[in-house]
Design a protein around this motif. Structure first.
Motif, PDB file in Angstrom:
ATOM      1  N   UNK A   1       0.727  -1.035  -0.015  1.00  0.00           N
ATOM      2  CA  UNK A   1       0.148  -0.084   0.301  1.00  0.00           C
ATOM      3  C   UNK A   1       0.771   1.326  -0.070  1.00  0.00           C
ATOM      4  N   UNK A   2       2.161   1.188   0.042  1.00  0.00           N
ATOM      5  CA  UNK A   2       2.991   2.369   0.054  1.00  0.00           C
ATOM      6  C   UNK A   2       4.291   2.055  -0.955  1.00  0.00           C
ATOM      7  N   UNK A   3       4.728   3.098  -1.451  1.00  0.00           N
ATOM      8  CA  UNK A   3       5.936   3.072  -2.135  1.00  0.00           C
ATOM      9  C   UNK A   3       7.114   3.051  -1.118  1.00  0.00           C
ATOM     10  N   UNK A   4       7.196   4.031  -0.479  1.00  0.00           N
ATOM     11  CA  UNK A   4       8.297   4.017   0.307  1.00  0.00           C
ATOM     12  C   UNK A   4       7.943   4.652   1.739  1.00  0.00           C
ATOM     13  N   UNK A   5       8.996   4.485   2.780  1.00  0.00           N
ATOM     14  CA  UNK A   5       8.695   4.958   4.060  1.00  0.00           C
ATOM     15  C   UNK A   5       9.609   5.634   4.694  1.00  0.00           C
ATOM     16  N   UNK A   6       9.600   6.887   5.095  1.00  0.00           N
ATOM     17  CA  UNK A   6      10.709   7.762   5.757  1.00  0.00           C
ATOM     18  C   UNK A   6      10.204   7.923   7.026  1.00  0.00           C
TER      19      UNK A   6
ATOM     20  N   UNK B   1      16.124   4.448  15.121  1.00  0.00           N
ATOM     21  CA  UNK B   1      16.042   4.534  13.720  1.00  0.00           C
ATOM     22  C   UNK B   1      16.914   3.794  12.890  1.00  0.00           C
ATOM     23  N   UNK B   2      18.108   3.303  13.369  1.00  0.00           N
ATOM     24  CA  UNK B   2      18.833   2.122  12.593  1.00  0.00           C
ATOM     25  C   UNK B   2      18.320   0.759  12.590  1.00  0.00           C
ATOM     26  N   UNK B   3      17.726   0.444  13.980  1.00  0.00           N
ATOM     27  CA  UNK B   3      16.865  -0.643  13.973  1.00  0.00           C
ATOM     28  C   UNK B   3      15.758  -0.722  12.937  1.00  0.00           C
ATOM     29  N   UNK B   4      15.068   0.173  12.887  1.00  0.00           N
ATOM     30  CA  UNK B   4      13.866   0.346  12.154  1.00  0.00           C
ATOM     31  C   UNK B   4      14.155   0.204  10.706  1.00  0.00           C
ATOM     32  N   UNK B   5      15.552   0.673  10.181  1.00  0.00           N
ATOM     33  CA  UNK B   5      15.798   0.398   8.815  1.00  0.00           C
ATOM     34  C   UNK B   5      16.247  -0.877   8.788  1.00  0.00           C
ATOM     35  N   UNK B   6      17.058  -1.591   9.545  1.00  0.00           N
ATOM     36  CA  UNK B   6      17.586  -2.897   9.540  1.00  0.00           C
ATOM     37  C   UNK B   6      16.347  -3.782   9.585  1.00  0.00           C
ATOM     38  N   UNK B   7      15.173  -3.726  10.104  1.00  0.00           N
ATOM     39  CA  UNK B   7      13.992  -4.725   9.909  1.00  0.00           C
ATOM     40  C   UNK B   7      13.284  -4.448   8.692  1.00  0.00           C
ATOM     41  N   UNK B   8      13.569  -3.203   7.892  1.00  0.00           N
ATOM     42  CA  UNK B   8      12.687  -2.924   6.856  1.00  0.00           C
ATOM     43  C   UNK B   8      11.651  -2.267   7.268  1.00  0.00           C
ATOM     44  N   UNK B   9      11.349  -1.640   8.369  1.00  0.00           N
ATOM     45  CA  UNK B   9      10.117  -1.083   8.639  1.00  0.00           C
ATOM     46  C   UNK B   9      10.257   0.355   7.738  1.00  0.00           C
TER      47      UNK B   9
END
Lengths: 294, 294
Positions: B26-31, B40-48
């Motif tokens: 439902x979404x192209x990308x997440x910032x 923030x690093x963890x959120x990127x790492x798990x692909x959130x």
């Protein structure tokens, strides 16, 4: 290994005990008694009992292990009904959630057979009572508290410890007084609070709408409010002094929380919550040994 | 389908929303933005999230959907920080457990962009907060309550309804006042009671021994006492009038139960318990529709 289990009361607790004993190969046969013919028939049908007796006494005759799984308030009358069938070698246990009243009942009803009795409280159960919910696994992994009387024969206490251990339980020993104080705190008061909380929601005009919106937190918090009314009536009355004392402590804490909400002291409120939250997060069921554990 | 999600706050609720939106395509990308670089690093790492922004405003710039997943008390400051990045077409939502204070904060902070804001409360969560526990399935099957303001644009309300529905939620609409009254009853008060109860046990001299004996009933009753202290501090303060009113009702019921225990009226006590028990037994989560359900 026992020759015969005399099961008095064939509901969830009794039926599950019989099923577990049979599955573990610890008993030759099970003779059951229940005042309800339907329950007796069902208990036979699911294989919890092999024979239905016409009275509690007849279920006890010839049994070397007897389990009373009746409402606590019925303990004295039941022990009176069976005491003539109890020998010095019979192991007699109950499964009641309160233990001082059970000890008193046994003193009055068992006479010279008091030494055969080992009061027991397995910390297990389901919201749904009755033989329909009996389960050979109900006691597996649970804690069982034994509260022997000074008169209890060591041999019977040792047999009781062995049989619950063989069903996969952790067996703990303490006095009936210690038991009732502890369970007022961690079991009886939560039930009282859950009943009162659920009633307070359900009785509101908007209660049904509120209940439709409730989520997983509500579900878990109120699960024990679905518990058996007869059993919990007896527990709340028989252990009322300890429960009311615990309730006073709870109310004092609730007052403290509400005061901080009203005076808008976010830091102090947060630290009260943080303490409870951290302690609850690190709590694990059955994780630590208890004094007297075997 | 959204172009970009601006995620403010990358904890359990925010991280799970981003994961779910991505999995549903439902979404192209997440910032994402979080004041904590580790989060923030963890959120990127798990692909959130796909990109980490240096500020909340930068996460919102270019986003057509924005989710605030911050403690309720931080709502106003966060909305102020982002309001210049919000356009008439942006859908902005929060996930707060209280809604009157969120509506007030939005009124003060969003100005002419108030119409983009759809206050939302997904009835989901875990005891464990933080991005480490984010789960694409967290919202699946849960109820989401939307409390649109009179100024909320119908188009944004409809988009909000669609996106939660697409994640498998049941979407309900009501006013912020109705929301706060209902959740004081079925969520906020239970948390307050669970915190106070747990604290009252833990603080006793024999507390550790008592806790070692506690069983499955205690476990479920106190699960919500492990909830996040900052979030619940905010909830208990921001919705205190409704919560205190519910607490008064609860105390009245508790008094009634205790009175019957003390005067030893088994029949009356049993019938109070029976009513609560029967009602709780027939209650099912998410079973009945709620006024305004879509």
């Amino acid at each position: 290994m026992f020759k015969q289990l005399g099961l008095i009361g064939c509901g969830l607790m009794g039926g599950s005990f019989a099923l577990a004993l049979k599955r573990a190969g610890l008993v030759g046969q099970v003779v059951g008694y229940s005042p309800s013919p339907t329950t007796l028939a069902k208990a036979r049908q699911i294989g919890a009992i092999d024979m239905a007796a016409d009275s509690a006494l007849l279920a006890v005759a010839g049994s070397d292990i007897v389990l009373l799984a009746v409402p606590v308030a019925a303990t004295e009358a039941t022990l009176e009904a069976i005491h003539q069938g109890v020998t010095a070698d019979t192991l007699v246990m109950d499964v009641g959630s309160t233990k001082r009243d059970v000890a008193d009942a046994a003193r009055r009803a068992l006479g010279e057979r008091l030494g055969s009795f080992v009061p027991a409280h397995p910390i297990a159960g389901k919201e749904s009572a009755g033989i329909d919910h009996a389960d050979a696994q109900l006691y597996s992994g649970c804690r069982v508290v034994l509260t022997p009387l000074p008169e209890t024969r060591p041999e019977q206490l040792s047999k009781a410890t062995d049989v619950w251990s063989a069903l996969g339980c952790r067996v703990t020993q303490m006095s009936a007084e210690e038991h009732d104080a502890a369970f007022a705190a961690v079991s009886h008061l939560p039930h009282l609070l859950a009943f009162a909380y659920y009633a307070s929601i359900a009785q509101q005009t908007a209660g049904a709408q509120f209940l439709a919106l409730a989520g997983p937190g509500f579900r878990d918090f109120t699960r024990i409010a679905a518990a058996d009314p007869v059993m919990w009536r007896d527990v709340l009355i028989s252990n009322r002094e300890e429960i009311l004392q615990q309730s006073q402590r709870f109310r004092a804490q609730l007052d403290a929380f509400e005061q901080l909400m009203q005076t808008t002291e976010p830091k102090a409120l947060e630290s009260l919550i943080r303490e409870a939250s951290a302690s609850r997060s690190s709590w694990k069921m059955n994780s630590s040994p208890v004094g007297g554990e075997r």
